[in-house]
Design a protein around this motif. Structure first.
Motif, mmCIF file in Angstrom:
data_model
loop_
_atom_site.group_PDB
_atom_site.id
_atom_site.type_symbol
_atom_site.label_atom_id
_atom_site.label_comp_id
_atom_site.label_asym_id
_atom_site.label_seq_id
_atom_site.Cartn_x
_atom_site.Cartn_y
_atom_site.Cartn_z
ATOM 1 N N VAL A 47 0.841 -1.205 0.000
ATOM 2 C CA VAL A 47 0.000 0.000 0.000
ATOM 3 C C VAL A 47 0.873 1.251 0.000
ATOM 4 N N LEU A 48 1.908 1.260 0.822
ATOM 5 C CA LEU A 48 2.800 2.422 0.873
ATOM 6 C C LEU A 48 3.548 2.619 -0.441
ATOM 7 N N VAL A 49 4.031 1.530 -1.020
ATOM 8 C CA VAL A 49 4.780 1.635 -2.276
ATOM 9 C C VAL A 49 3.871 2.104 -3.406
ATOM 10 N N LEU A 50 2.681 1.534 -3.510
ATOM 11 C CA LEU A 50 1.760 1.953 -4.567
ATOM 12 C C LEU A 50 1.274 3.381 -4.352
ATOM 13 N N LEU A 53 3.992 5.598 -5.549
ATOM 14 C CA LEU A 53 4.006 5.597 -7.011
ATOM 15 C C LEU A 53 2.937 6.527 -7.573
ATOM 16 N N VAL A 54 1.730 6.426 -7.045
ATOM 17 C CA VAL A 54 0.631 7.259 -7.533
ATOM 18 C C VAL A 54 0.906 8.735 -7.256
ATOM 19 N N ILE A 55 1.415 9.051 -6.084
ATOM 20 C CA ILE A 55 1.737 10.447 -5.758
ATOM 21 C C ILE A 55 2.835 10.968 -6.682
ATOM 22 N N GLY A 60 4.920 14.587 -10.599
ATOM 23 C CA GLY A 60 5.899 14.757 -11.673
ATOM 24 C C GLY A 60 5.396 15.611 -12.827
ATOM 25 N N PRO A 61 4.266 15.265 -13.437
ATOM 26 C CA PRO A 61 3.747 16.099 -14.529
ATOM 27 C C PRO A 61 3.379 17.511 -14.088
#
Length: 87
Positions: A47-50, A53-55, A60-61
Motif C-alpha cells: 500500500v505504501l509503495v503503490l 508511485l501514484v503520488i 511529476g507532470p
C-alpha cells in the motif's frame, strides 16, 4: 490493424494488472511509517509503495508543467525586453 492495437493494449493492461496483483500479494507485511514524529497506522508495504508511485505520477507532470510555464514566461519577458531595446 486497429484490432491488433486493441488486443495488444488489452494484453498489456492484463499483464500490468497481474504484475501489480503479484506485487501486492507478495508484500503483505505490515509496517508503520514514522515521519517527523507522526506515526501512521500499520499498513501493508504494498500500500505504501503503490501510494508513493501514484503520488509521484501525479506530482511529476505538475512540476513539469510548472517548469514549462515558467520557461515560456521567461522567453516572453526576454522577447519583450529585446523589443524595447530594439535588438
Amino acid at each position: 490493424m486497429r484490432n491488433l492495437k486493441r488486443a495488444l493494449a488489452a494484453l498489456f493492461v492484463l499483464l500490468l494488472a497481474a504484475v501489480v496483483l503479484f506485487f501486492v500479494l507478495e508484500n503483505q507485511q505490515t509496517v508503520t511509517l514514522v515521519l517527523f514524529g507522526w506515526s501512521a497506522p500499520a499498513v501493508p508495504v504494498a500500500v505504501l509503495v503503490l501510494a508513493a508511485l501514484v503520488i509521484g505520477l501525479a506530482v511529476g507532470p505538475l512540476l513539469g508543467a510548472y517548469g514549462l510555464m515558467r520557461g515560456k514566461s521567461k522567453i516572453r519577458a526576454s522577447a519583450r525586453q529585446a523589443a524595447l531595446t530594439g535588438k
